[in-house]
Design a protein around this motif. Structure first.
Motif, PDB file in Angstrom:
ATOM      1  N   LEU A 213       0.331  35.981  71.198  1.00 36.83           N
ATOM      2  CA  LEU A 213       0.994  36.874  72.133  1.00 36.83           C
ATOM      3  C   LEU A 213       0.026  37.864  72.780  1.00 36.83           C
ATOM      4  N   GLU A 214      -0.760  38.563  72.000  1.00 36.14           N
ATOM      5  CA  GLU A 214      -1.715  39.523  72.565  1.00 36.14           C
ATOM      6  C   GLU A 214      -2.729  38.834  73.467  1.00 36.14           C
ATOM      7  N   GLN A 215      -3.212  37.676  73.046  1.00 32.68           N
ATOM      8  CA  GLN A 215      -4.179  36.927  73.848  1.00 32.68           C
ATOM      9  C   GLN A 215      -3.550  36.466  75.167  1.00 32.68           C
ATOM     10  N   ALA A 216      -2.313  35.980  75.120  1.00 31.37           N
ATOM     11  CA  ALA A 216      -1.645  35.515  76.333  1.00 31.37           C
ATOM     12  C   ALA A 216      -1.464  36.656  77.337  1.00 31.37           C
ATOM     13  N   VAL A 217      -1.105  37.849  76.856  1.00 28.22           N
ATOM     14  CA  VAL A 217      -0.929  39.000  77.750  1.00 28.22           C
ATOM     15  C   VAL A 217      -2.270  39.378  78.379  1.00 28.22           C
ATOM     16  N   SER A 218      -3.316  39.413  77.585  1.00 28.10           N
ATOM     17  CA  SER A 218      -4.650  39.748  78.105  1.00 28.10           C
ATOM     18  C   SER A 218      -5.107  38.741  79.154  1.00 28.10           C
ATOM     19  N   ILE A 219      -4.912  37.458  78.865  1.00 23.16           N
ATOM     20  CA  ILE A 219      -5.321  36.409  79.799  1.00 23.16           C
ATOM     21  C   ILE A 219      -4.509  36.492  81.086  1.00 23.16           C
ATOM     22  N   ALA A 220      -3.208  36.766  80.968  1.00 23.91           N
ATOM     23  CA  ALA A 220      -2.373  36.887  82.163  1.00 23.91           C
ATOM     24  C   ALA A 220      -2.924  37.953  83.100  1.00 23.91           C
ATOM     25  N   LYS A 221      -3.334  39.100  82.551  1.00 24.54           N
ATOM     26  CA  LYS A 221      -3.901  40.168  83.380  1.00 24.54           C
ATOM     27  C   LYS A 221      -5.217  39.726  84.015  1.00 24.54           C
ATOM     28  N   LEU A 222      -6.065  39.050  83.260  1.00 25.52           N
ATOM     29  CA  LEU A 222      -7.345  38.573  83.793  1.00 25.52           C
ATOM     30  C   LEU A 222      -7.159  37.538  84.898  1.00 25.52           C
TER      31      LEU A 222
ATOM     32  N   HIS B 265       6.702  44.096  72.720  1.00 22.54           N
ATOM     33  CA  HIS B 265       7.674  44.906  71.980  1.00 22.54           C
ATOM     34  C   HIS B 265       8.512  44.007  71.075  1.00 22.54           C
ATOM     35  N   SER B 266       9.128  44.627  70.093  1.00 18.66           N
ATOM     36  CA  SER B 266       9.921  43.917  69.097  1.00 18.66           C
ATOM     37  C   SER B 266      11.278  43.517  69.659  1.00 18.66           C
ATOM     38  N   MET B 267      11.734  42.354  69.215  1.00 18.36           N
ATOM     39  CA  MET B 267      13.080  41.867  69.500  1.00 18.36           C
ATOM     40  C   MET B 267      13.764  41.538  68.173  1.00 18.36           C
TER      41      MET B 267
ATOM     42  N   PHE C  46      14.253  38.590  66.190  1.00 15.68           N
ATOM     43  CA  PHE C  46      13.809  37.399  66.909  1.00 15.68           C
ATOM     44  C   PHE C  46      12.337  37.406  67.297  1.00 15.68           C
ATOM     45  N   GLY C  47      11.528  38.234  66.675  1.00 16.07           N
ATOM     46  CA  GLY C  47      10.105  38.247  66.976  1.00 16.07           C
ATOM     47  C   GLY C  47       9.736  39.291  68.007  1.00 16.07           C
ATOM     48  N   HIS C  48       8.690  38.988  68.784  1.00 15.32           N
ATOM     49  CA  HIS C  48       8.155  39.918  69.779  1.00 15.32           C
ATOM     50  C   HIS C  48       7.993  39.216  71.117  1.00 15.32           C
ATOM     51  N   ARG C  49       8.027  40.006  72.177  1.00 16.64           N
ATOM     52  CA  ARG C  49       7.830  39.445  73.508  1.00 16.64           C
ATOM     53  C   ARG C  49       7.124  40.463  74.399  1.00 16.64           C
TER      54      ARG C  49
ATOM     55  N   ASN D 171       6.817  35.577  90.094  1.00 17.09           N
ATOM     56  CA  ASN D 171       7.859  35.138  89.168  1.00 17.09           C
ATOM     57  C   ASN D 171       7.754  35.917  87.865  1.00 17.09           C
ATOM     58  N   ARG D 172       8.905  36.339  87.329  1.00 15.90           N
ATOM     59  CA  ARG D 172       8.927  36.976  86.012  1.00 15.90           C
ATOM     60  C   ARG D 172       9.048  35.906  84.935  1.00 15.90           C
ATOM     61  N   PHE D 173       8.398  36.151  83.797  1.00 13.19           N
ATOM     62  CA  PHE D 173       8.565  35.290  82.636  1.00 13.19           C
ATOM     63  C   PHE D 173       8.196  36.099  81.395  1.00 13.19           C
ATOM     64  N   ALA D 174       8.661  35.650  80.257  1.00 12.06           N
ATOM     65  CA  ALA D 174       8.332  36.320  79.005  1.00 12.06           C
ATOM     66  C   ALA D 174       7.472  35.381  78.166  1.00 12.06           C
ATOM     67  N   VAL D 175       6.534  35.977  77.448  1.00 13.43           N
ATOM     68  CA  VAL D 175       5.788  35.243  76.429  1.00 13.43           C
ATOM     69  C   VAL D 175       6.308  35.764  75.096  1.00 13.43           C
ATOM     70  N   HIS D 176       6.541  34.848  74.150  1.00 15.28           N
ATOM     71  CA  HIS D 176       7.226  35.170  72.907  1.00 15.28           C
ATOM     72  C   HIS D 176       6.475  34.615  71.705  1.00 15.28           C
ATOM     73  N   SER D 177       6.564  35.331  70.614  1.00 14.30           N
ATOM     74  CA  SER D 177       6.018  34.852  69.348  1.00 14.30           C
ATOM     75  C   SER D 177       6.878  35.424  68.232  1.00 14.30           C
ATOM     76  N   SER D 178       7.102  34.602  67.188  1.00 14.81           N
ATOM     77  CA  SER D 178       7.906  35.113  66.069  1.00 14.81           C
ATOM     78  C   SER D 178       7.079  35.932  65.123  1.00 14.81           C
TER      79      SER D 178
END
Length: 122
Positions: free
Chosen positions: A79-88, A98-100, A103-106, A115-122
């Motif tokens: 999750l952290e890596q995907a967010v960092s890569i998305a910005k790059l 943030h916590s869900m 149901f994990g984090h997103r 386009n909006r999308f969520a990246v998720h990890s349990s």
């Protein structure tokens, strides 16, 4: 009734620049996208062994919209890596990780076409 192991079975995502969108989604999701031979305006992503996938479409009269839907993509612990890569890669963070619970984090992101999308990890 057929049972799927993934909540998302398939998505069509409109894009304005197919090569740029392919690069963005390959980097963020760590999947390989392939251009289809039958349609040069489409690329398909499907993880081997998965029952779900997505297509990136660069077609007339179908435009990206920021609030049309919010698909969640499984980042399998990255999750952290995907967010960092998305910005790059030119994306934006609309909501930080943030916590869900339970149901994990997103994180909610915006791709290079808006386009909006969520990246998720349990």
């Amino acid at each position: 009734m057929t049972s799927h192991s993934n909540a998302i079975v398939w998505l069509d995502i409109p894009v304005s620049n197919l090569p740029r969108a392919i690069s963005f989604y390959q980097a963020v999701l760590n999947f390989d996208l392939v251009s289809t031979q039958s349609n040069p305006d489409m690329a398909t992503l499907m993880k081997q062994g998965s029952t779900s996938g997505l297509s990136l479409l660069s077609i007339p009269n179908v435009t990206p919209t920021p609030n049309a839907m919010l698909p969640y993509f499984n980042c399998e612990g990255r999750l952290e890596q995907a967010v960092s890569i998305a910005k790059l890669e030119g994306g934006k963070v609309l909501q930080a990780i943030h916590s869900m619970e339970p149901f994990g984090h997103r994180a909610v992101l915006q791709d290079v076409d808006g386009n909006r999308f969520a990246v998720h990890s349990s």
